[in-house]
Write an enzyme that holds these catalytic residues in place. Structure first.
Site, PDB file in Angstrom:
ATOM      1  N   CYS A  42      11.286 -16.750  -6.456  1.00 27.87           N
ATOM      2  CA  CYS A  42      10.676 -15.429  -6.303  1.00 27.87           C
ATOM      3  C   CYS A  42      11.710 -14.333  -6.040  1.00 27.87           C
ATOM      4  O   CYS A  42      11.757 -13.331  -6.746  1.00 27.87           O
ATOM      5  CB  CYS A  42       9.656 -15.473  -5.168  1.00 27.87           C
ATOM      6  N   HIS A 441     -10.003  11.399  -0.317  1.00 28.62           N
ATOM      7  CA  HIS A 441      -9.915  12.072  -1.615  1.00 28.62           C
ATOM      8  C   HIS A 441      -8.670  12.948  -1.619  1.00 28.62           C
ATOM      9  O   HIS A 441      -8.427  13.647  -0.641  1.00 28.62           O
ATOM     10  CB  HIS A 441     -11.154  12.945  -1.821  1.00 28.62           C
TER      11      HIS A 441
END
Ligand code: NAI
Length: 462
Positions: A42, A441
């Protein structure tokens, strides 16, 4: 000779996480690693270096395609391949050194060399034999070979060679439209290579939700990748600088040959157990060459455990990490547990692909009543501002109880977005629970909420 509570063989994400957790739980622990650096596949030749190249090539794509529209003028950058490889190496080094630091901090001994198990309770590293009350095998996986295809890691390469090419090839053939093939294929396509992906099946990324597979393949085609589907690669013929790839189309058995400067073989990986001495010990294996373990990651030999890519399940770093922590807890007399039903999978292309839990195909096969909530990133303000409107979020929930059964995302930061759904699933949440949670948002996460809303009375921005 030293004596330990636990010796772990392999320092990939499974092994090093397991070692640290063992130390945190008060055990005397050593980790055996034969590479010059810690971190396994990895960190050294897999997840981390490929992400560096994915990031760099995505930046180039943004410069070439979106900068002018944002009012950022001037010549697009050209590729300095040597420097890109050096950036990749620096990234690897920072990560592998990080593990070395964590080992020192947690007093984990690094036994340098390749380990084997001459008998239960003993680990041999070089000429030294160490004693261990418990041994945990975390030796990972290696690329599976393909008959007729000889890998030289220069012209015919696995993912390892693909991260170290001498230059960006003009023509690249990728064998296999799985995770590795598509991640690295899209890197080289963005860097200017003509990339052809040859895949045995009729669809990309086997095991993923069918709708995602189709849209994802279409998106990659738009990015310039060419696909030959339903084709079995028969052989490669390579010189020092070029190769010919012969494949057979399954629909009519016709044979075709395609030229390439580099061929990437990405047709799966297999457990790496060579040299451990498992045969001599009588360790039970599965038919697919994995080490057989029970629910506590114990093999049939008392005191010997196995985790990660050498056992069954998806070959994913984070699955290995979870098993590493849980096995450490088992060894320490606690009750380590892994919820195999909630393991996310991510493909780090642009857009990213992420999934967790059941696919629609699985639910159909089970005959389960379900509902689908979908939301396109085209309806997400943040995504539109960032030229990232391709893709969608799809949530599958039980028709009666509304409990979330699975989720599939193709889109910006999908690999991060998936986790709020993973957490929700861990808590047995309903789609309504997600839908009722206030989301900031403007964020990509709003698309997840909208998909959850679409499981009920409907999404707002669609
Ligand atoms: P894969 O199993 O994902 O895909 C291999 C593909 O090759 C399949 O679609 C198969 O149908 C095709 N194939 C096999 N033989 C063929 C032939 N003769 N001709 C044409 N096509 C053929 O394997 P991949 O991509 O090599 O990845 C190996 C492992 O590494 C996987 O388990 C994957 O999950 C893991 N991995 C995960 C990453 C991530 O989570 N982002 C990144 C890289 C690897």
């Amino acid at each position: 000779m030293a004596s330990y509570d636990v010796i772990i063989i392999g320092s990939g994400p499974g092994g090093y996480v397991c070692a640290i957790r063992c130390a945190q739980l008060g055990l005397k622990v050593a980790c055996v690693e034969g590479r010059d650096t810690l971190g396994g596949t990895c960190l050294n030749v897999g997840c981390i270096p490929s992400k560096a190249l994915l990031h760099a090539s995505h930046m180039l794509h943004e410069a070439e395609h979106n900068f002018a529209a944002m009012g950022l003028k001037g010549k697009s950058p050209s590729v300095d391949w040597k420097q890109m490889l050096s950036y990749k190496s620096t990234t690897i080094e920072q990560n592998t050194k990080g593990i070395e630091f964590l080992f020192k901090k947690n007093k984990v001994d690094w036994l340098k060399g390749w380990g084997s198990i001459p008998e239960a309770g003993k680990v041999k590293v070089g000429d030294e034999v160490h004693e261990a009350k418990n041994i945990i095998i975390a030796s990972g996986s290696e690329p599976a070979s393909l008959p007729g295809v000889e890998v030289d890691e220069k012209v015919v390469v696995t993912s390892t060679g693909a991260l170290e090419l001498g230059k960006v090839p003009k023509k690249m053939v990728v064998i296999g439209a799985g995770v590795i093939g598509l991640e690295l294929g899209s890197v080289y396509a963005r860097l200017g290579a003509e990339v052809t992906v040859i895949e045995f099946l009729k669809f990309v990324t086997p095991g993923m939700d069918g709708e995602i597979q189709k849209t994802f393949q279409r998106t990659l085609k738009k990015q310039g990748l060419t696909f030959v589907m339903g084709a079995a690669v028969q052989k490669t013929d390579a010189t020092k600088t070029k190769a010919k790839v012969t494949y057979k189309l399954l629909k009519d058995d016709s044979e075709h040959v395609v030229d390439a400067d580099v061929v990437l073989v990405a047709t799966g990986r297999k457990p790496f157990t060579e040299g451990l001495g498992l045969d001599g010990l009588g360790v039970e294996m599965t038919k697919r060459g994995q080490i057989a373990v029970n629910a506590k990651w114990e093999t049939n030999i008392p005191g010997i455990y196995a985790i990660g890519d050498v056992i069954e399940g998806p070959m994913l770093a984070h699955k290995a990490e979870d098993e590493g922590m849980a096995a450490a807890e088992q060894v320490a007399g606690k009750h380590g547990h892994v919820n195999y039903g909630v393991i996310p999978g991510v493909i780090y292309t642009h857009p990213e692909v992420a999934n967790v839990g059941a696919t629609e195909e699985m639910l159909k096969e089970e005959g389960r009543a379900y509902k689908v909530g979908k939301f396109s990133f085209m309806g997400n303000g943040r995504a539109k501002a960032n030229f990232a409107g391709d893709g969608f979020v799809k949530i599958l929930a039980d028709k009666e109880t509304d409990r979330i059964l699975g989720a599939h995302i193709l889109g910006p930061a999908a690999g991060d977005l998936i986790h709020e759904i993973c957490v929700a699933m861990e808590f047995g949440a309903s789609a309504e629970d997600l839908a009722m949670t206030c989301h900031a948002h403007p964020t990509y996460s709003e698309a997840v909420r909208e998909a959850a809303l679409a499981c009920g009375d409907g999404a707002i921005h669609m």
